[in-house]
Design an enzyme around this catalytic site. Structure first.
Site, PDB file in Angstrom:
ATOM      1  N   GLU A 173       0.845  -1.205   0.000  1.00 35.00           N
ATOM      2  CA  GLU A 173       0.000   0.000   0.000  1.00 35.00           C
ATOM      3  C   GLU A 173       0.873   1.245   0.000  1.00 35.00           C
ATOM      4  OE1 GLU A 173      -2.237   3.404   1.954  1.00 35.00           O
ATOM      5  OE2 GLU A 173      -0.381   2.412   2.558  1.00 35.00           O
ATOM      6  N   ASP A 202      -7.332   1.673   7.923  1.00 35.93           N
ATOM      7  CA  ASP A 202      -5.934   2.060   7.793  1.00 35.93           C
ATOM      8  C   ASP A 202      -5.681   3.146   8.826  1.00 35.93           C
ATOM      9  OD1 ASP A 202      -3.388   2.744   7.034  1.00 35.93           O
ATOM     10  OD2 ASP A 202      -3.918   3.324   4.971  1.00 35.93           O
ATOM     11  N   ASP A 304      -9.665   0.108  20.707  1.00 32.60           N
ATOM     12  CA  ASP A 304     -10.754  -0.727  21.229  1.00 32.60           C
ATOM     13  C   ASP A 304     -12.094  -0.352  20.591  1.00 32.60           C
ATOM     14  OD1 ASP A 304     -12.077  -2.564  22.806  1.00 32.60           O
ATOM     15  OD2 ASP A 304     -12.154  -1.274  24.578  1.00 32.60           O
TER      16      ASP A 304
HETATM   17  N1  TRP Z   1      -1.416   4.874   4.656  1.00 34.78           N
HETATM   18  C1  TRP Z   1      -2.122   6.083   4.372  1.00 34.78           C
HETATM   19  C2  TRP Z   1      -1.227   6.978   3.560  1.00 34.78           C
HETATM   20  O1  TRP Z   1      -0.190   7.374   3.999  1.00 34.78           O
HETATM   21  C3  TRP Z   1      -2.547   6.775   5.638  1.00 34.78           C
HETATM   22  C4  TRP Z   1      -3.573   7.801   5.373  1.00 34.78           C
HETATM   23  C5  TRP Z   1      -3.377   9.117   5.212  1.00 34.78           C
HETATM   24  C6  TRP Z   1      -4.950   7.584   5.246  1.00 34.78           C
HETATM   25  N2  TRP Z   1      -4.526   9.750   4.998  1.00 34.78           N
HETATM   26  C7  TRP Z   1      -5.517   8.828   5.006  1.00 34.78           C
HETATM   27  C8  TRP Z   1      -5.744   6.455   5.320  1.00 34.78           C
HETATM   28  C9  TRP Z   1      -6.883   8.940   4.831  1.00 34.78           C
HETATM   29  C10 TRP Z   1      -7.104   6.585   5.125  1.00 34.78           C
HETATM   30  C11 TRP Z   1      -7.664   7.837   4.881  1.00 34.78           C
HETATM   31  O2  TRP Z   1      -1.499   7.252   2.427  1.00 34.78           O
HETATM   32 ZN    ZN Z   2      -1.260   3.195   5.899  1.00 41.32          ZN
END
Ligand code: TRP
Ligand code: ZN
Ligand code: CA
Length: 440
Positions: A173, A202, A304
């Protein structure tokens, strides 16, 4: 009767009936009232300790593999192996999907929970890779551990949802949604269209957390918002970058998506600190994409609550739109129907109910017959009131009457003996009542 030349002159019973007769099953059991299946249960509480135990393992994996769990590194494959072993032991059907990115092999892990409607698939997923600069415990051990523990809760409950459940852990990712794009792009269109929803998690344990809900599919969004509203926790719509995680490829393919997020490198405002606590003027996650994203970079309360919200959404959204099953009273006694003869009945006795039958009484009819147009089928209430389910028809030459009729029986007392009455009104073709079922 109107004699039709196309009519079979020799009555032929179906193979199924012949087999039943051979098995001695045509001498039948007494009508039985069977207990209804339990209604859909509320989601279980997801134990925080279990989610944190997974994070401890992911931290150990990173520590033992050069401090990260990044795509193409040994810590990533070890993370996949850890999650897969838990799911295999819990009865999931797992598969590893390999892809190549930046010259290294990447892996997605897909876990299917057996059962449910294969044409309605509810998916939940999270990316399991970290950036190379750290162990990635909030980003995204948190989502990965919570989705894993929710899947394990499905197994512990031996949950039987209406929809088919599928869980995914995505690789690479952090290199640009590589794994989830690969999965979606390699799904045949027919399979893609069976996915009724994809839920993405995420970063759901940020140390200075916000409670953000993706504003994508309205039904998914409402499911999450209702959960938090029930706990009197205010939520906001996720605005820290639409399309920045693995829901994007699903959304682009037309799949309804949603998800939760506790914030990355954006700063918590004074108003947000007011409603959620924590520190205004500081990032939701000061260790975002850095070496300090360790097992101490987690807010337990947020992890949680979000874990429980995931289980709530999985349980709620997989139940489908069917109303909880009612109480079923069924007779599987086989009653043969004399050719062009007197009416016969099959009975079920309803006891222990109060008041009248429902306005939407479901009458399940299973009659095996070689020319169903011959048959007049009625439901008889305990007081003898007749509800016609199916009239005679000289032209309906199809086999069998296998249907569920809805009857407004609200003027009938529920308790008593209900009958399915069947009369064959034309010569040659014959059959029998296979089963008769009432659902209150
Ligand atoms: N892994 C994501 C990223 O760095 C983390 C992230 C940033 C994210 N903004 C987000 C995840 C908004 C969900 C929604 O791109
Ligand atoms: Zn991420
Ligand atoms: Ca007949």
């Amino acid at each position: 009767m109107p004699l039709s030349l196309s009519r079979r002159s020799i009555p032929i019973r179906t193979a199924a009936a012949a087999a039943l007769a051979l098995a001695g099953l045509l001498a039948s059991a007494a009508p039985a009232a069977t207990a209804a299946p339990a209604p859909v249960l509320a989601a279980p509480d997801i134990p925080l300790a279990n989610v944190k135990a997974h994070l401890t393992q992911l931290q150990s994996i990173a520590t033992a593999n050069g401090g990260n769990r990044a795509h193409g590194r040994t810590g990533y494959k070890a993370s996949i192996d850890y999650v897969k072993a838990k799911l295999d032991a819990a009865g999931f059907t797992t598969s590893l999907q390999q892809f190549t990115s930046s010259g290294a092999t990447g892996y997605n892990l897909i876990a299917d929970w057996p059962g449910g409607d294969p044409n309605q698939v509810l998916m939940a997923g999270s990316h399991l890779d970290s950036v190379s600069s750290g162990p990635g415990i909030n980003d995204n051990g948190s989502g990965s551990a919570a989705v894993l523990e929710t899947a394990l809760a499905v197994s512990r409950a031996q949950f039987t949802p209406q929809k088919h459940l599928r869980f995914g852990w995505w690789g690479a990712e952090e290199l640009g949604l590589v794994g989830s794009k690969y999965y979606v792009n390699n799904l045949p269109a027919a399979e893609r269209s069976k996915i009724s929803g994809y839920l993405n998690f995420d970063m759901i344990g940020s140390p200075n957390p916000g409670y953000f809900v993706y504003d994508d599919d309205p039904a998914i969004e409402k499911t999450f918002k209702d959960y938090f509203a029930g706990l009197s926790i205010p939520t906001e719509i996720e605005t820290e970058g639409d399309g920045r995680s693995d829901h994007a490829p699903f959304k682009n393919a037309g799949v309804p998506v949603g998800g939760l997020f506790t914030g990355a490198d954006y700063t918590k405002t004074a108003a947000q600190a007011q409603k959620w606590g924590g520190t205004a003027g500081q990032a939701f996650d000061r260790c975002y994409h850095s070496s300090c994203d360790t097992s101490s970079n987690i807010n337990d309360t947020a992890l949680d609550r979000n874990s429980d919200a995931i289980a709530h959404a999985i349980w709620t959204l997989s139940a489908g739109t069917t109303t909880p099953p009612g109480d079923v009273y069924e007779s599987t006694a086989d009653v043969s129907i004399p050719d062009n003869g007197a009416a016969v009945t099959s009975s079920v006795t309803v006891t222990g109910r109060t008041g009248n039958a429902p306005g939407t009484l479901k009458v399940g009819v299973d009659i095996i017959h070689t020319w169903r147009g011959d048959l007049v089928v009625d439901l008889l209430a305990p007081d003898g009131t007749v509800y016609n389910l199916k009239p005679f028809s000289s032209s309906d030459s199809a086999d069998n009457v296998q249907a569920t009729y809805t009857v407004n029986a609200s003027s009938e007392v529920a308790n008593g003996t209900w009958k399915l009455r069947v009369q064959d009104k034309a010569a040659y073709d014959t059959g029998y009542i296979n089963s008769f079922k009432l659902t209150f």
